[in-house]
Design an enzyme around this catalytic site. Structure first.
Site, PDB file in Angstrom:
ATOM      1  N   GLU A   6       0.853  -1.176   0.000  1.00 40.96           N
ATOM      2  CA  GLU A   6       0.000   0.000   0.000  1.00 40.96           C
ATOM      3  C   GLU A   6       0.894   1.232   0.000  1.00 40.96           C
ATOM      4  O   GLU A   6       1.781   1.356   0.842  1.00 40.96           O
ATOM      5  CB  GLU A   6      -0.917   0.009   1.233  1.00 40.96           C
ATOM      6  CG  GLU A   6      -1.812   1.222   1.276  1.00 40.96           C
ATOM      7  CD  GLU A   6      -2.678   1.316   2.528  1.00 40.96           C
ATOM      8  OE1 GLU A   6      -3.578   2.158   2.542  1.00 40.96           O
ATOM      9  OE2 GLU A   6      -2.421   0.571   3.495  1.00 40.96           O
ATOM     10  N   ASP A  65      -2.652  12.410  -1.732  1.00 40.68           N
ATOM     11  CA  ASP A  65      -2.785  13.858  -1.851  1.00 40.68           C
ATOM     12  C   ASP A  65      -3.239  14.166  -3.280  1.00 40.68           C
ATOM     13  O   ASP A  65      -2.570  13.796  -4.232  1.00 40.68           O
ATOM     14  CB  ASP A  65      -1.443  14.535  -1.565  1.00 40.68           C
ATOM     15  CG  ASP A  65      -1.557  16.034  -1.416  1.00 40.68           C
ATOM     16  OD1 ASP A  65      -2.438  16.640  -2.061  1.00 40.68           O
ATOM     17  OD2 ASP A  65      -0.752  16.605  -0.670  1.00 40.68           O
TER      18      ASP A  65
END
Length: 172
Positions: free
Chosen positions: A1, A75
């Site tokens: 991840e 982000d």
């Protein structure tokens, strides 16, 4: 991840799949320490944590080594002038393609629907991946039944369930 935060999502995946090995990348030191503590407390042995930028994951892997890459709530770099910093770009997805095994998966979740649609378009244009699951409303979709919540998702849900884009793509 990539962007594992304090590990909630990664830990649950690792516990559900003890036969597999997992790598969690996170830049924020405090979150990484929290993840390490949780992993140690639960005696999970199939996770490696790294403090590293996601775009450099290829430096640690060999070709044909990824079964599934998870990127949750990265982000979005919302301002147009900053979008070049997004992790999911045509360049990154092309660079990572050889590292996936045949039929490897990319799983992506975000609350930033413009970013979600951009990634969807990029995947369609590249012709290296095929989208198997796609929704701009994860919680209202059939895919929600298998959804593992991240820390960010738990926060979002507590604020009223904003729409979450989710996709699962497979390498060709």
């Amino acid at each position: 991840e990539i962007g594992c935060g304090s590990g909630r999502y990664l830990i649950e995946w690792a516990q559900e799949n003890p036969q597999d090995a997992f790598i969690g990348l996170e830049l924020r030191y405090k979150r990484l320490v929290l993840a390490a503590k949780k992993i140690e407390q639960q005696t999970i042995s199939n996770i490696i944590l790294m403090r590293e930028h996601g775009e450099f994951i290829d430096e640690y892997l060999s070709h044909n080594s990824i079964d599934c890459m998870h990127i949750n709530f990265p982000d979005p770099w919302s301002k147009k002038s900053r979008r070049k910093h997004r992790i999911l770009s045509a360049d990154f997805l092309t660079k990572m393609y050889p590292y996936f095994r045949y039929g490897g998966e990319l799983r992506f979740k975000t609350d930033h629907l413009e970013y979600f649609e951009t990634v969807t378009s990029i995947l369609g244009e590249l012709k290296l991946y095929t989208i198997l699951e796609h929704t701009t409303d994860l919680y209202g979709s059939d895919y929600n039944g298998n959804n593992i919540l991240t820390e960010f998702e738990m926060l979002f849900k507590s604020k009223g369930n904003p729409p979450i884009g989710y996709l699962r793509a497979e390498t060709l």
